[in-house]
Structure formats: C-alpha cells, structure tokens
Scaffold this motif. Structure first.
Motif, PDB file in Angstrom:
ATOM      1  N   UNK A 135       0.802  -1.227   0.000  1.00  0.00           N
ATOM      2  CA  UNK A 135       0.000   0.000   0.000  1.00  0.00           C
ATOM      3  C   UNK A 135       0.831   1.270   0.000  1.00  0.00           C
ATOM      4  N   UNK A 136       1.806   1.346   0.868  1.00  0.00           N
ATOM      5  CA  UNK A 136       2.575   2.577   0.999  1.00  0.00           C
ATOM      6  C   UNK A 136       3.414   2.842  -0.251  1.00  0.00           C
ATOM      7  N   UNK A 137       3.945   1.789  -0.879  1.00  0.00           N
ATOM      8  CA  UNK A 137       4.705   1.974  -2.117  1.00  0.00           C
ATOM      9  C   UNK A 137       3.795   2.478  -3.225  1.00  0.00           C
ATOM     10  N   UNK A 170       3.625  10.664  -6.496  1.00  0.00           N
ATOM     11  CA  UNK A 170       4.811  11.250  -7.115  1.00  0.00           C
ATOM     12  C   UNK A 170       4.726  11.229  -8.643  1.00  0.00           C
ATOM     13  N   UNK A 171       4.448  10.055  -9.215  1.00  0.00           N
ATOM     14  CA  UNK A 171       4.523   9.906 -10.670  1.00  0.00           C
ATOM     15  C   UNK A 171       3.260  10.353 -11.393  1.00  0.00           C
ATOM     16  N   UNK A 183       9.962  10.531   6.316  1.00  0.00           N
ATOM     17  CA  UNK A 183      11.179  11.273   5.975  1.00  0.00           C
ATOM     18  C   UNK A 183      11.409  11.221   4.465  1.00  0.00           C
ATOM     19  N   UNK A 184      12.188  12.168   3.960  1.00  0.00           N
ATOM     20  CA  UNK A 184      12.484  12.181   2.527  1.00  0.00           C
ATOM     21  C   UNK A 184      13.301  10.960   2.124  1.00  0.00           C
ATOM     22  N   UNK A 185      14.163  10.486   3.010  1.00  0.00           N
ATOM     23  CA  UNK A 185      14.950   9.292   2.719  1.00  0.00           C
ATOM     24  C   UNK A 185      14.037   8.092   2.528  1.00  0.00           C
ATOM     25  N   UNK A 186      13.081   7.936   3.428  1.00  0.00           N
ATOM     26  CA  UNK A 186      12.148   6.808   3.329  1.00  0.00           C
ATOM     27  C   UNK A 186      11.275   6.945   2.090  1.00  0.00           C
ATOM     28  N   UNK A 187      10.897   8.173   1.738  1.00  0.00           N
ATOM     29  CA  UNK A 187      10.107   8.391   0.530  1.00  0.00           C
ATOM     30  C   UNK A 187      10.848   7.859  -0.688  1.00  0.00           C
ATOM     31  N   UNK A 214       8.463  16.993  -0.935  1.00  0.00           N
ATOM     32  CA  UNK A 214       8.258  17.612   0.374  1.00  0.00           C
ATOM     33  C   UNK A 214       6.785  17.525   0.800  1.00  0.00           C
ATOM     34  N   UNK A 215       5.879  17.716  -0.128  1.00  0.00           N
ATOM     35  CA  UNK A 215       4.452  17.649   0.191  1.00  0.00           C
ATOM     36  C   UNK A 215       4.041  16.218   0.544  1.00  0.00           C
ATOM     37  N   UNK A 216       4.553  15.242  -0.200  1.00  0.00           N
ATOM     38  CA  UNK A 216       4.232  13.843   0.077  1.00  0.00           C
ATOM     39  C   UNK A 216       4.723  13.467   1.475  1.00  0.00           C
ATOM     40  N   UNK A 217       5.949  13.849   1.783  1.00  0.00           N
ATOM     41  CA  UNK A 217       6.512  13.552   3.112  1.00  0.00           C
ATOM     42  C   UNK A 217       5.665  14.176   4.212  1.00  0.00           C
ATOM     43  N   UNK A 218       5.260  15.406   3.998  1.00  0.00           N
ATOM     44  CA  UNK A 218       4.444  16.100   4.992  1.00  0.00           C
ATOM     45  C   UNK A 218       3.088  15.416   5.154  1.00  0.00           C
ATOM     46  N   UNK A 219       2.456  15.077   4.036  1.00  0.00           N
ATOM     47  CA  UNK A 219       1.124  14.481   4.092  1.00  0.00           C
ATOM     48  C   UNK A 219       1.133  13.089   4.704  1.00  0.00           C
ATOM     49  N   UNK A 220       2.197  12.326   4.465  1.00  0.00           N
ATOM     50  CA  UNK A 220       2.261  10.963   5.001  1.00  0.00           C
ATOM     51  C   UNK A 220       3.052  10.884   6.305  1.00  0.00           C
ATOM     52  N   UNK A 221       3.708  11.972   6.661  1.00  0.00           N
ATOM     53  CA  UNK A 221       4.484  11.974   7.891  1.00  0.00           C
ATOM     54  C   UNK A 221       5.687  11.055   7.833  1.00  0.00           C
TER      55      UNK A 221
END
Length: 165
Positions: free
Chosen positions: A110-112, A119-120, A136-140, A127-134
C-alpha cells in the motif's frame, strides 16, 4: 488510488458531502468537476496519512529484494530492461496495457503504491508527500525506488514478455 472498492466509494461520498458543505466557497473560476477532483485528492491524501500513522497500511516486506535479481555484484544489469514496443504515451492509450499496469500497481504494498501514484501520476513535490504521510524524505525515495522497480518487473513479466517484445 486505493485498493479497496468500498474505501474508494466512501472517499467519493465524503468528497460530495464536502463539496456540498463548501459549495458557497466555489467561485466558478474552474470546472466544477476539477474542483471536486481536487477535494477528492485531498480526501485520498488524508486517508493515506491517517492509515499510515495508525499502521493500517501494508508496509513493504523485507523478505523479497527484487534488486538482487536485477543486478550483479558490480551493479550491472543481469538482464537489461526490455525495450518498449512504442512510446509510453501510446502505451497508456492501450486499454490492455492499462489493465496490466493497474494489476501491477495493486500488487505493490500500500505505501509503495501510494507514494508512486502521488509522485509519478499526481506529480506532487516530494516535500508535500513527506508532509502528508508523515515520513522522511529518505524513506520516501526508498519507497519510490522499490515501487518503480517492482512495477517495472511486473510489467516485464506480465506485459512485455506476453506481447512478445
């Protein structure tokens, strides 16, 4: 964007309710359909954010590493990616391909799938995706990388090899 049909229907109903409640704010500067889709997109992001925070989203498993089957120890392709039979835009117009693509996306955790679509397909900034899902950018970027690789592998197995390309 969500696997479960009932969840999708619930999100659409919430969208219509939110639209009715905020109809007085709609200024008519855009198409009403586009306005409702904007509300729906926010409802979907809220759903993913909440589900992710409460651990309801399926987390990517560490048991299968698709990269181990794609690259050798020096990082070179074991088997190079198959060539596309036409342009990506032409592929997306083909109904059979879209069905295979949707099936491949359904197979992702699900998360992938969520971050890949955000993103695609929605072209949201990282930055918005990271904020919305809570997250980190590395994990994103790990999630996006794994989602792209898993989707590519699935498409090669279920589309390119099946069509003889």
């Amino acid at each position: 964007m969500v696997k479960n049909r009932a969840t999708a229907e619930e999100l659409v109903q919430e969208t219509f309710l939110a639209g009715l409640e905020s109809l007085h704010k709609f200024r008519g500067g855009s198409n009403p359909r586009a306005w409702l889709f904007g509300i729906l997109r926010h409802k979907i992001h809220d759903y993913f954010r909440t589900a992710f925070r409460f651990g309801e989203l399926e987390r990517p498993g560490e048991t299968y590493d698709f990269e181990a089957h794609l690259f050798d120890e020096q990082g070179a392709w074991i088997e190079p990616p198959a060539a596309l039979p036409c342009s990506p835009d032409e592929l997306l117009q083909a109904e059979q391909f879209r069905k295979v693509l949707e099936s491949c996306l359904e197979k992702l955790p699900d998360i992938q799938r969520s971050v890949l679509l955000m993103r695609a397909f929605e072209e949201l900034p990282a930055q918005q995706i990271c904020k919305e899902l809570g997250i980190s950018s590395t994990y994103l970027w790990v999630l996006v990388h794994r989602a792209r690789g898993g989707t590519r592998q699935c498409l090669e197995e279920n589309w390119l090899r099946r069509t003889g390309e």
